[in-house]
Design a protein around this motif. Structure first.
Motif, PDB file in Angstrom:
ATOM      1  N   GLY A   1       1.019  -1.824  -0.100  1.00 18.84           N
ATOM      2  CA  GLY A   1       0.172  -0.233   0.265  1.00 18.84           C
ATOM      3  C   GLY A   1       1.009   1.625  -0.012  1.00 18.84           C
TER       4      GLY A   1
ATOM      5  N   VAL B   1       0.020   6.983   3.734  1.00 21.66           N
ATOM      6  CA  VAL B   1       1.335   5.759   5.060  1.00 21.66           C
ATOM      7  C   VAL B   1       2.302   5.629   4.558  1.00 21.66           C
ATOM      8  CG1 VAL B   1       0.628   5.484   7.418  1.00 21.66           C
ATOM      9  CG2 VAL B   1      -0.974   7.354   6.737  1.00 21.66           C
TER      10      VAL B   1
ATOM     11  N   GLU C   1       2.679  -0.739  -4.511  1.00 20.74           N
ATOM     12  CA  GLU C   1       1.558   0.207  -4.588  1.00 20.74           C
ATOM     13  C   GLU C   1       0.560  -0.439  -6.026  1.00 20.74           C
ATOM     14  OE1 GLU C   1      -0.435   2.260  -3.157  1.00 20.74           O
ATOM     15  OE2 GLU C   1      -1.940   2.353  -4.783  1.00 20.74           O
ATOM     16  N   ALA C   2      -0.803  -1.009  -5.606  1.00 22.59           N
ATOM     17  CA  ALA C   2      -2.252  -1.503  -6.609  1.00 22.59           C
ATOM     18  C   ALA C   2      -2.121  -0.429  -7.789  1.00 22.59           C
ATOM     19  CB  ALA C   2      -3.104  -1.803  -6.519  1.00 22.59           C
TER      20      ALA C   2
ATOM     21  N   ARG D   1      -8.957  16.593  -2.899  1.00 26.72           N
ATOM     22  CA  ARG D   1      -8.203  15.502  -1.778  1.00 26.72           C
ATOM     23  C   ARG D   1      -7.675  16.901  -0.366  1.00 26.72           C
ATOM     24  NH1 ARG D   1     -10.605  10.823  -0.668  1.00 26.72           N
ATOM     25  NH2 ARG D   1     -10.580  11.573   1.995  1.00 26.72           N
TER      26      ARG D   1
ATOM     27  N   ALA E   1      -6.180  18.713   6.849  1.00 28.84           N
ATOM     28  CA  ALA E   1      -5.603  19.767   7.872  1.00 28.84           C
ATOM     29  C   ALA E   1      -4.042  18.556   8.271  1.00 28.84           C
ATOM     30  CB  ALA E   1      -6.943  19.696   8.875  1.00 28.84           C
TER      31      ALA E   1
ATOM     32  N   VAL F   1      -1.421  -6.155  -4.352  1.00 29.19           N
ATOM     33  CA  VAL F   1      -1.322  -7.785  -3.398  1.00 29.19           C
ATOM     34  C   VAL F   1      -2.135  -8.142  -3.947  1.00 29.19           C
ATOM     35  CG1 VAL F   1      -0.491  -8.398  -0.804  1.00 29.19           C
ATOM     36  CG2 VAL F   1       0.786  -6.204  -2.260  1.00 29.19           C
TER      37      VAL F   1
ATOM     38  N   ASP G   1      -4.770   3.352   7.866  1.00 28.02           N
ATOM     39  CA  ASP G   1      -6.628   3.515   7.366  1.00 28.02           C
ATOM     40  C   ASP G   1      -6.621   1.587   8.508  1.00 28.02           C
ATOM     41  OD1 ASP G   1      -6.800   5.798   7.933  1.00 28.02           O
ATOM     42  OD2 ASP G   1      -8.570   5.810   6.021  1.00 28.02           O
TER      43      ASP G   1
ATOM     44  N   GLY H   1      -7.731  11.647  10.663  1.00 22.69           N
ATOM     45  CA  GLY H   1      -7.513  10.342  10.227  1.00 22.69           C
ATOM     46  C   GLY H   1      -6.004  10.215   9.509  1.00 22.69           C
ATOM     47  N   VAL H   2      -5.138  11.264   9.088  1.00 25.48           N
ATOM     48  CA  VAL H   2      -4.437  10.544   8.738  1.00 25.48           C
ATOM     49  C   VAL H   2      -2.854  10.498   9.526  1.00 25.48           C
ATOM     50  CG1 VAL H   2      -3.509  12.601   7.014  1.00 25.48           C
ATOM     51  CG2 VAL H   2      -3.413  10.785   6.320  1.00 25.48           C
ATOM     52  N   ASN H   3      -3.468  11.688  10.270  1.00 25.01           N
ATOM     53  CA  ASN H   3      -2.235  12.177  11.540  1.00 25.01           C
ATOM     54  C   ASN H   3      -2.232  11.145  12.182  1.00 25.01           C
ATOM     55  OD1 ASN H   3      -1.706  15.007  10.589  1.00 25.01           O
ATOM     56  ND2 ASN H   3      -4.312  14.951  11.407  1.00 25.01           N
TER      57      ASN H   3
HETATM   58  C1  LIG Z   1     -13.637  13.093   2.859  1.00 24.17           C
HETATM   59  C2  LIG Z   1     -12.109  13.099   4.113  1.00 24.17           C
HETATM   60  C3  LIG Z   1     -11.734  13.627   4.795  1.00 24.17           C
HETATM   61  C4  LIG Z   1     -10.326  13.705   5.425  1.00 24.17           C
HETATM   62  N1  LIG Z   1      -9.465  14.658   5.895  1.00 24.17           N
HETATM   63  C5  LIG Z   1      -8.720  14.259   6.611  1.00 24.17           C
HETATM   64  C6  LIG Z   1      -7.813  15.599   6.890  1.00 24.17           C
HETATM   65  O1  LIG Z   1      -8.345  16.487   7.088  1.00 24.17           O
HETATM   66  N2  LIG Z   1      -7.096  15.490   8.148  1.00 24.17           N
HETATM   67  C7  LIG Z   1      -6.642  13.639   8.510  1.00 24.17           C
HETATM   68  O2  LIG Z   1      -5.727  13.213   8.921  1.00 24.17           O
HETATM   69  N3  LIG Z   1      -7.708  12.516   7.556  1.00 24.17           N
HETATM   70  C8  LIG Z   1      -8.208  13.244   7.118  1.00 24.17           C
HETATM   71  N4  LIG Z   1      -9.025  11.817   6.609  1.00 24.17           N
HETATM   72  C9  LIG Z   1      -8.668  10.744   6.869  1.00 24.17           C
HETATM   73  C10 LIG Z   1      -7.802   9.988   5.537  1.00 24.17           C
HETATM   74  O3  LIG Z   1      -7.866  10.694   4.302  1.00 24.17           O
HETATM   75  C11 LIG Z   1      -7.201   9.000   5.830  1.00 24.17           C
HETATM   76  O4  LIG Z   1      -6.784   8.662   7.025  1.00 24.17           O
HETATM   77  C12 LIG Z   1      -5.531   8.280   5.147  1.00 24.17           C
HETATM   78  O5  LIG Z   1      -6.362   8.358   3.527  1.00 24.17           O
HETATM   79  C13 LIG Z   1      -5.028   6.704   5.186  1.00 24.17           C
HETATM   80  O6  LIG Z   1      -4.712   6.861   4.150  1.00 24.17           O
HETATM   81  P1  LIG Z   1      -3.826   5.243   3.994  1.00 24.17           P
HETATM   82  O7  LIG Z   1      -2.039   5.986   3.552  1.00 24.17           O
HETATM   83  O8  LIG Z   1      -3.257   4.205   5.231  1.00 24.17           O
HETATM   84  O9  LIG Z   1      -5.141   4.863   3.180  1.00 24.17           O
HETATM   85  P2  LIG Z   1      -5.046   4.596   2.272  1.00 24.17           P
HETATM   86  O10 LIG Z   1      -5.307   6.034   1.777  1.00 24.17           O
HETATM   87  O11 LIG Z   1      -6.835   4.265   1.516  1.00 24.17           O
HETATM   88  O12 LIG Z   1      -3.919   4.608   1.190  1.00 24.17           O
HETATM   89  C14 LIG Z   1      -3.743   3.009   0.846  1.00 24.17           C
HETATM   90  C15 LIG Z   1      -3.381   1.813  -0.570  1.00 24.17           C
HETATM   91  O13 LIG Z   1      -3.583   1.217  -0.789  1.00 24.17           O
HETATM   92  C16 LIG Z   1      -2.827   0.907  -1.575  1.00 24.17           C
HETATM   93  N5  LIG Z   1      -4.156  -0.241  -1.550  1.00 24.17           N
HETATM   94  C17 LIG Z   1      -5.003  -1.029  -1.223  1.00 24.17           C
HETATM   95  N6  LIG Z   1      -5.450  -2.667  -1.662  1.00 24.17           N
HETATM   96  C18 LIG Z   1      -3.851  -3.006  -1.820  1.00 24.17           C
HETATM   97  C19 LIG Z   1      -2.857  -3.811  -1.948  1.00 24.17           C
HETATM   98  N7  LIG Z   1      -3.782  -4.921  -2.277  1.00 24.17           N
HETATM   99  N8  LIG Z   1      -1.914  -4.115  -2.741  1.00 24.17           N
HETATM  100  C20 LIG Z   1      -1.340  -3.347  -3.017  1.00 24.17           C
HETATM  101  N9  LIG Z   1      -1.873  -2.167  -3.163  1.00 24.17           N
HETATM  102  C21 LIG Z   1      -2.995  -2.171  -1.828  1.00 24.17           C
HETATM  103  C22 LIG Z   1      -4.293   1.942  -2.767  1.00 24.17           C
HETATM  104  O14 LIG Z   1      -4.508   1.521  -3.865  1.00 24.17           O
HETATM  105  C23 LIG Z   1      -3.738   3.063  -1.422  1.00 24.17           C
HETATM  106  O15 LIG Z   1      -3.042   4.125  -2.204  1.00 24.17           O
HETATM  107  C24 LIG Z   1     -10.487  12.122   5.851  1.00 24.17           C
HETATM  108  C25 LIG Z   1     -10.830  11.313   5.018  1.00 24.17           C
HETATM  109  C26 LIG Z   1     -11.782  11.822   3.958  1.00 24.17           C
HETATM  110  C27 LIG Z   1     -13.163  10.181   3.531  1.00 24.17           C
END
Ligand SMILES: Cc1cc2nc3c(=O)[nH]c(=O)nc-3n(C[C@H](O)[C@H](O)[C@H](O)COP(=O)(O)OP(=O)(O)OC[C@H]3O[C@@H](n4cnc5c(N)ncnc54)[C@H](O)[C@@H]3O)c2cc1C
Length: 472
Positions: free
Chosen positions: A52, A56, A79-80, A97, A100, A182, A370, A382-384
């Motif tokens: 992923g 993050v 990355e997919a 997108r 904060a 994956v 996430d 969330g992302v923080n």
């Molecule tokens: C409307 C909205 C507003 C938001 N605002 C905020 C904010 O202001 N502040 C904040 O802190 N958070 C915010 N968030 C939350 C934040 O967007 C998420 O917490 C964050 O995107 C999570 O990141 P991640 O990298 O963990 O997961 P993801 O962004 O879901 O990334 C996962 C990655 O893994 C890849 N993947 C998935 N499965 C596989 C696989 N099997 N093999 C290879 N790759 C794979 C996907 O393609 C993707 O690129 C918001 C969310 C939403 C919906």
């Protein structure tokens, strides 16, 4: 709420079991890491595989790759998606997108050297914040004295990701592969000598530590077969890029109004542009996406200004509290800006839910972002939380490697998990509690929350504590 508490505390108790710490590194690697029990074909071996490459996972790859104590380790990011295109700042309009980001995330971006790229691209500091209730006069305002410090920063997700990618240039120990979904994972506990992944093209790769950064539908987490609590809010977050009317030259305030259907927030992007995050029920979200641009803008302005039915007694009580313990801080800010137009094709909607896994780590495997926890965006956390995982996991693995314990030493991984649970669970519960508390116009609840908000707003030390905790 009590179901969530029971569930999460059960997770913490399970995680505290010393039993999991007694598996030695030698036991985990009874055969060479290059061998796999699943097929005769040896799989290409990496020390760490991150599944992923979202914000993050990519930041984790960079943070691990740049840590001198992990300089002898080979890291692969899978990355997919088919690739990442650097955003063309200056020529393109803002992405819909945005995040904060907190002071902790700001520190992490500085540590890995990505912050100068973010600053050179596009980022807007937030100096003030106002959160208010549509069903009463209750409100809370945040800012540091004399605006001496930023509360947070608003960054487009692509700008952040692009800046981290730039920092990965020249980090020889990290390899990134796109179009690499994956499809299957085998963990050490399945009897294998190393964790193994199979990609969609049939290729197999193995590693000492597999890290799931693959989002809230995480395949790595599913393979771990751990309890995962999920709850759908039956809401969607409608996002859009909005142009503001005249009179907002100094756009440094984040606005959030709690409507009975969910919160609507306006986050500053530039002097005349803000980003919308409007959480509402699914049917309403779909309707908002279908509206023509003028009607959509009218709906946004109405949501920030509409007067909802009031209970006089609640307004009376909050007025009395304010006059009893009033302070010079916490006064209502100027009115929220008027939205003039919506940037073409910037509207989109995303499902909102809560998720938390009872276990972040296992033999040869761990989760970040996430994949481990998902929260409602109302507190912008969330992302923080995910970036907090990145910092903690980097420190843990660097320490483990430096002291010769190996990357999947379970007692070290459990330390990462416990450290993060202490931070993530309170944020998760508070965010969920706020979501529940504010999605109603039932008078007694409106009364209670209004009194709570008004008292908090009138006590600067309490407010400062909350602001520092939420955005640290
Ligand atoms: C409307 C909205 C507003 C938001 N605002 C905020 C904010 O202001 N502040 C904040 O802190 N958070 C915010 N968030 C939350 C934040 O967007 C998420 O917490 C964050 O995107 C999570 O990141 P991640 O990298 O963990 O997961 P993801 O962004 O879901 O990334 C996962 C990655 O893994 C890849 N993947 C998935 N499965 C596989 C696989 N099997 N093999 C290879 N790759 C794979 C996907 O393609 C993707 O690129 C918001 C969310 C939403 C919906």
């Amino acid at each position: 709420m009590s179901r969530i508490l029971t569930y999460i505390s059960r997770g913490i108790l399970l995680n505290a079991k010393p039993l999991r710490c007694v598996v030695s590194h030698q036991q985990l690697f009874s055969t060479t890491p290059h061998e796999s029990s699943h097929t005769d074909q040896p799989a290409e071996f990496y020390d760490i595989i991150i599944a992923g490459g979202g914000m993050v996972g990519t930041t984790l790859a960079c943070s691990l790759g740049k840590n001198p104590r992990l300089a002898d380790r080979k890291i692969l990011l899978l990355e997919a998606a088919s690739g990442f295109k650097q955003p063309a700042i200056g020529q393109s309009s803002y992405s819909n997108r945005v995040s904060a980001i907190s002071k902790g995330t700001h520190r992490l971006m500085k540590t890995i050297g990505a912050w100068p790229h973010i600053e050179a691209s596009r980022v807007k500091p937030v100096l003030k914040m106002q959160v208010w209730d549509a069903c009463s006069d209750a409100l809370i305002t945040f800012n540091y004295d004399d605006m001496s410090e930023n509360i947070s920063w608003i960054v487009e997700n692509d700008v952040l990701l692009g800046s981290v990618y730039r920092q990965l240039d020249g980090v020889d120990t990290v390899k990134i592969r796109y179009s690499s979904k994956v499809e299957e994972c085998h963990l050490i506990r399945d009897g294998a000598a190393a964790s193994t992944v199979r990609l969609a093209n049939g290729e197999r790769l193995s590693c000492e530590l597999l890290i799931g950064a693959d989002g809230y539908n995480s395949l790595v987490r599913k393979t771990m077969a751990v309890d995962n609590f999920t709850l759908s809010y039956n809401q969607m977050g409608v996002v859009a890029t909005l142009k503001l009317g005249p009179g907002t030259a100094n756009n440094v305030t984040a606005w959030q109004r709690f409507l009975p259907t969910g919160p609507i927030a306006l986050l500053p992007l530039s002097d005349d542009t803000s980003s919308l995050v409007w959480s509402t029920d699914v049917a309403e979200a779909k309707r908002l996406l279908q509206l023509d641009e003028q009607s959509f803008v009218a709906a946004v302005n109405e949501a920030f200004n509409k007067i909802y039915p009031r209970k006089g007694i609640i307004d009376e009580v909050t007025k009395n509290i304010t006059s009893l313990i009033s302070s010079s801080t916490g006064q209502r800010l100027e009115p929220a800006p008027v939205v003039e137009s919506v940037v073409e094709k910037s509207r989109a909607a995303f499902p909102l839910g809560l998720g938390h896994t009872s276990t972040y780590v296992g033999h040869g495997v761990c989760l970040v972002g996430d994949a481990a926890h998902r929260v409602h965006p109302l507190a912008g956390q969330g992302v923080n939380l995910g970036f907090g995982d990145v910092q903690c996991l980097t420190d843990t693995l660097a320490e483990a490697n430096y002291s010769g314990l190996g990357l999947n030493n379970l007692s070290q991984l459990v330390r990462y998990e416990q450290e993060r649970l202490k931070h993530n669970v309170p944020v998760l519960l508070t965010t969920h509690g706020l979501q529940q508390l504010y999605t109603t116009d039932f008078a007694p609840i409106v009364g209670l929350r209004s009194v709570g908000l008004t008292i908090t707003n009138a006590l600067p030390p309490l407010k400062k504590f909350l602001m520092n905790y939420a955005m640290s």
